[in-house]
Design a protein around this motif. Structure first.
Motif, PDB file in Angstrom:
ATOM      1  N   SER A   9       0.834  -1.209   0.000  1.00 46.57           N
ATOM      2  CA  SER A   9       0.000   0.000   0.000  1.00 46.57           C
ATOM      3  C   SER A   9       0.869   1.260   0.000  1.00 46.57           C
ATOM      4  N   ALA A  13       0.998   3.999  -3.007  1.00 46.57           N
ATOM      5  CA  ALA A  13       0.828   5.436  -2.765  1.00 46.57           C
ATOM      6  C   ALA A  13       1.815   6.271  -3.578  1.00 46.57           C
ATOM      7  N   TYR A 280      -4.569   6.864   3.955  1.00 47.07           N
ATOM      8  CA  TYR A 280      -4.970   7.846   2.950  1.00 47.07           C
ATOM      9  C   TYR A 280      -4.318   9.208   3.136  1.00 47.07           C
ATOM     10  N   ILE A 283      -1.232   8.846   1.076  1.00 46.59           N
ATOM     11  CA  ILE A 283      -1.544   8.950  -0.350  1.00 46.59           C
ATOM     12  C   ILE A 283      -1.774  10.409  -0.730  1.00 46.59           C
ATOM     13  N   LYS A 287       0.197  12.576  -3.536  1.00 51.85           N
ATOM     14  CA  LYS A 287      -0.502  13.075  -4.726  1.00 51.85           C
ATOM     15  C   LYS A 287      -0.536  14.598  -4.789  1.00 51.85           C
ATOM     16  N   GLU A 306      -8.779   7.105  -5.278  1.00 48.87           N
ATOM     17  CA  GLU A 306      -8.341   7.193  -3.892  1.00 48.87           C
ATOM     18  C   GLU A 306      -9.255   8.089  -3.053  1.00 48.87           C
TER      19      GLU A 306
END
Length: 484
Positions: A9, A13, A280, A283, A287, A306
């Motif tokens: 994971s 990411a 998250y 992530i 991002k 996501e």
């Protein structure tokens, strides 16, 4: 002890969605970690840089990432593992204003964090509640409205859907004295505290029949943990307590004025919500690239996978947190052999799709703030020896329909241990007739702001309907690390 690993994971990411390159990255990354060549953070930073620009890594003879870099270049020639467009955002240059309630009670650090938050390019409006103090990203007590298709994991908080729940019983308030031993034993037998604590019997586990538990790989992987922790309370400022509830005439429909025995609890979505938040937020920070002072305010786009995954997981965490409180309250009510007259509850670490006064659809993040729309019921607690309040929202537009979520910390946990006197704390609990099970100096009443001053600062946000005075309090063992 389980050895540290770099998970798939965490590699996902970074934007790795090709199984071949994922396997290669994992082999190299965990090999370097296992042999102590680099630490985890340095490895992930290098992998991120390789994805961004692999060419420099191909030039270093014997380089640890040379083979991966060459593979990426070859794959991109074949049209695979295309470099993702990386967002690089600047803060708004103008210093947007935001209303503050109880400015005299709020530290400079929280004001600075809120100012950074309202300068995000996606920010629409913000407000700071009187219990505010410095947090991680958005200050605790911060309310932030962003564009409707964006959501900030760290503006929701690590303990997703942390919430309050109050059960009112048709029993006299003096039961906290006349039936003290019985009520104390019910708490000891029916509540569970600790970071990894679990339960084995359930009042109602029907939430786990929902199809949402199969929506994403992460949710599926956490289902068993969530099930085992249903009906538990965690650590930190989480509690379950008996107290005296004083209700004004006509304040609560169907309940005459008077003093009643009541049960109040504070906890959230446990390990499930914490893992979702951690996953998250990483992530989002990968991002959405922001200046260093705003990096923890990175957002996810709800128009992308996501973002949708986080939205689903966050809302499930909300349902789970509610079920968690219901499990606690239902077990205690059964042990007491009384059905509550009324139950009042609310989230205070969550994000809601709402509309501003002009009709603009926004995402409202309330990190340590209570929803206070017109007529909306909620609970604002004080500390283990000071009152909490049942409130009804007034729908104040400027506060984005919000109010404080408690008294708010006056000092950090470390400061509490250094500055507070155990004898003074003990004397305070005796004076207020508090029976305390668990907790430590970092949760002492003196570590919190004056709840009466906080409530006075938000009279235009909420109407007080009833006052709850804690008497028999259970919290985590003092040896437990705080989760909140």
């Amino acid at each position: 002890m389980e050895k540290e690993k770099i998970s798939n994971s965490e590699l996902n990411a970074l934007g790795i969605n090709d199984i071949d390159i994922l396997v290669s990255f994992s082999r190299v990354a965990n090999g370097l970690l296992k042999h102590g060549v680099m630490d985890k953070r340095e490895i992930l930073a290098n992998l991120e840089a390789v994805i961004e620009d692999p060419m420099p890594y191909t030039l270093k003879k014997g380089g640890k990432f040379k083979n991966i870099a060459e593979s990426i270049i070859e794959m991109r020639k074949e049209g695979r593992f295309i470099k993702q467009e990386r967002s690089n955002f600047k803060l708004k240059e103008e210093l947007a204003e935001f209303p503050v309630w109880g400015l005299e009670h709020i530290e400079v650090g929280a004001l600075a964090q809120m100012r950074t938050a309202v300068q995000l390019p996606i920010s629409v409006a913000g407000a700071l509640m009187p219990d505010a103090h410095q947090g991680y990203g958005l200050p605790i007590g911060g309310v932030l409205a962003t564009t409707a298709n964006t959501i900030i994991p760290f503006a929701v908080g690590v303990d997703i859907a942390c919430r309050m729940c109050l059960s009112i019983f048709d029993l006299p308030a003096e039961a906290v004295d006349t039936e003290k031993d019985k009520l104390k034993n019910i708490l000891l037998d029916s509540t569970y505290f600790g970071i990894g604590c679990t339960t084995k019997s359930y009042f109602d586990s029907s939430l786990f029949d929902r199809k949402t538990w199969n929506e994403t790989k992460l949710i599926r992987s956490l289902k068993d943990k969530a099930y085992s922790q249903l009906g538990t309370s965690g650590t930190g400022n989480h509690f379950v307590e008996w107290g005296e509830l004083t209700i004004a005439d006509g304040a609560l429909d169907g309940i005459p004025a008077g003093k009643y025995l009541a049960l109040l609890s504070h906890s959230g979505s446990r390990g499930f919500g914490g893992t979702v938040a951690d996953h998250y937020s990483k992530i989002a920070m990968t991002k959405t690239k922001l200046p260093n002072e705003a990096k923890h305010l990175a957002w996810l786009d709800l128009d992308k996978d996501e973002g949708q995954e986080y939205w689903i997981a966050m809302n499930l965490a909300g349902e789970y947190a509610s079920a968690n409180h219901h499990e606690i309250h239902n077990k205690i009510a059964r042990a007491l052999n009384h059905t509550p007259l009324m139950r009042i509850e609310n989230h205070h670490n969550f994000a809601w799709k709402e509309n501003l006064a002009d009709g603009t659809e926004v995402m409202v993040h309330r990190k340590g703030a209570t929803p206070a729309g017109e007529g909306v019921m909620g609970i604002i607690p004080g500390s283990m020896s000071t009152p909490g309040f049942v409130v009804r929202g007034k729908g104040n537009i400027a506060s984005i329909n919000s109010a404080s979520h408690g008294a708010g910390r006056l000092m950090s946990r470390s400061a509490a241990f250094k500055q507070l006197d155990k004898a003074v704390i003990a004397a305070n609990l005796i004076d207020k007739r508090i029976t305390l099970m668990g907790s430590d100096m970092d949760e002492a009443p003196m570590a919190y702001k004056d709840i009466h001053a906080v409530m006075a600062a938000q009279q235009d946000l909420v109407e007080v309907l009833a006052m709850f005075e804690p008497r028999i309090v259970r919290m985590a063992d003092p040896r437990e690390k705080p989760e909140d």
